[in-house]
Design an enzyme around this catalytic site. Structure first.
Site, short mmCIF file in Angstrom:
data_model
loop_
_atom_site.label_atom_id
_atom_site.label_comp_id
_atom_site.label_asym_id
_atom_site.label_seq_id
_atom_site.Cartn_x
_atom_site.Cartn_y
_atom_site.Cartn_z
N GLU A 162 0.54 -1.00 0.40
CA GLU A 162 0.15 -0.10 -0.04
C GLU A 162 0.64 1.27 0.36
O GLU A 162 0.87 1.84 1.16
CB GLU A 162 -0.49 -0.05 1.23
CG GLU A 162 -1.92 -0.98 0.98
CD GLU A 162 -3.10 -0.83 2.41
OE1 GLU A 162 -2.60 -0.59 3.69
OE2 GLU A 162 -3.79 -2.05 2.35
N GLU A 350 -5.05 -9.09 1.01
CA GLU A 350 -6.23 -8.72 2.40
C GLU A 350 -7.74 -8.26 1.87
O GLU A 350 -8.38 -7.17 0.24
CB GLU A 350 -5.34 -7.06 2.37
CG GLU A 350 -4.04 -7.44 2.87
CD GLU A 350 -3.48 -5.72 3.87
OE1 GLU A 350 -4.47 -5.45 4.32
OE2 GLU A 350 -2.67 -5.44 4.39
#
Ligand code: IFM
Length: 444
Positions: A162, A350
């Site tokens: 991220e 995720e």
């Protein structure tokens, strides 16, 4: 698009969120250790000092994964265990990750290793952190060491987790460590993280390692609150900020000019930190794309907002983080990636939700979480029926853990953690995911 039928089912964690043992075996502080000491930054004054004590309990935790039936485990390496200062390698820190790999092998669970999940060593921050171009070199040295030491046993590497969070949220929105609020700092951080990613991919190829390597982004499908012209401008700006600023350079299109102009107008950057040749490094081909998917984003126009948009309204049910529950929007996201960027395999690295658990007679009832996970798995099945090649799914997360600025106040785990005793109790969602895996060894 061709796809072999094997499907990866996993769980994901990150070092600082679970390990604890912050001063053991030569680990030095990361920016998160520092950030947690700053008053008012973390809910309840929590920190990752002990977290889930996974450093000492990893065998118990891996046994839980085996019981769950996953065939892969995504975890991150704490850079600050591996390098105690610039250029100073710490073999004692590496040993812990070797032990994890050995334990996973016993159960035939494949490791998926993330090199960087928010926790820059404080020594690197003291030298300028990601604002400093040299940070990409330090990262590359660290990556090469990990490849060298662990590469024979790791089939899947993820360079960064991220980068949008690790740059914009960390350096501009100030909600993650190091907690700055400066757009130009964030642009430099994002660029140097992307550069370091490309350098690590090149190193990996040069070293001839056996596994595959990619990056994990956390894009969101962006929707305008209304069909108005101005809300579409808001959507375009948010899409540039959240998605295109990362996807475009990674897939060879260079930074998107529209949002670059908005950034420049806001913070006056000269972009002189972007050098000729950088885009070739950043777009070095990868083997797969990791996506962390939790929700969509709905925006509306507001001219007084820094990037011309603010959160819009929806009536959808929300998780404890306030995020809309909307699994079906993953279809739009994947279709868009396939059209605009790439056909390499995608892993959902995720997906999960924070919700209040109902603790009753020693059992943990979390039917909403189970429902959330199963709905996302069914969405993936539908996406694969369209031939869009999602190769795996990692649930976030194995067990409740340190949720960054929310401390221990939000629980995402399939396993409940009693932080007083460190007891682990599988929740109903654990058994729901286990049942799904058993029934669907291939997802489509
Ligand atoms: O806990 C985080 C994780 O570290 C990164 N992705 C989102 C999760 C939930 O907020």
């Amino acid at each position: 698009m061709k796809r072999d039928k094997s499907f990866v089912y996993g769980v994901a964690t990150a070092a600082y969120q679970i390990e604890g043992a912050i001063s053991e075996d030569g680990r030095v502080p990361s920016v998160w250790d520092t950030y947690c000491t700053m008053p008012g930054r973390i809910y309840n004054g929590d920190s990752g000092d002990i977290a889930c004590d996974h450093y000492h309990r990893y065998k118990e935790d891996i046994a839980l994964m085996a019981e769950l039936g996953v065939n892969s485990y995504r975890f991150s390496i704490a850079w600050s265990r591996i390098y105690s200062a610039k250029g100073v390698y710490n073999e004692n820190g590496m040993r812990f990750y070797r032990d994890i790999l050995a334990e996973l092998k016993k159960y035939n669970i494949a490791p998926s290793v993330t090199l960087y999940h928010f926790d820059l060593p404080q020594w690197a921050q003291d030298l300028g952190g990601w604002e400093n171009r040299e940070c990409a070199e330090w990262y590359n040295e660290y990556a090469r060491k990990c490849f060298d030491e662990l590469g024979a046993d790791v089939p899947m590497w993820i360079t960064h987790n991220e980068p949008w969070c690790a740059s914009f949220l960390s350096y501009m929105e100030g909600t993650l460590a190091p907690g700055y609020t400066n757009m130009e700092k964030a642009l430099k951080a994002a660029h140097h993280q992307l550069l370091s990613h490309g350098m690590a991919i090149k190193s990996f190829r040069e070293m001839g390692l056996p596994g595959q390597i990619g990056i994990t982004l956390n894009p969101a499908p962006i929707y305008a609150e209304s069909g108005s012209f101005r809300d579409d401008i808001a959507r375009t700006a948010q899409d540039g900020y959240r998605n295109r600023w990362f996807f475009d350079p990674l897939f060879g299109k260079g930074y998107p000019r529209d949002i670059a102009m908005l950034f420049a107008a806001r913070c006056g950057t000269s972009f002189d930190f972007i050098q000729v040749g950088d885009s070739d490094v950043i777009s070095t081909p990868i083997d797969f794309l990791g996506l962390n998917f939790y929700s969509h984003t709905v925006v509306r126009y507001r001219s007084s907002c820094y990037l011309l948009n603010e959160d819009g309204h929806t009536d959808l049910p929300k998780t404890d983080m306030g995020w809309d529950i909307c699994p079906e929007t993953l279809v739009d996201l994947i279709q868009r990636i396939r059209l605009d960027y790439t056909d390499i395999p995608i892993y959902i690295t995720e997906n999960g939700c924070a919700l209040k658990d109902c603790v009753e007679d020693g059992a943990i009832h979390d039917s909403e979480r189970a429902d959330y996970i199963l709905r996302h798995l069914e969405t993936i099945r539908n996406i694969n029926r369209k031939g869009l090649n999602i190769k795996g799914y990692y649930c976030w997360t194995l067990m409740d853990n340190f949720e960054w600025a929310c401390g221990y106040g939000k629980r995402f785990g399939l396993v409940y953690v009693d932080y007083e005793t460190q007891q682990r109790i599988p929740k109903d969602s654990f058994y729901a995911y286990k049942g799904y895996i058993e029934k669907n060894p291939d997802i489509c």
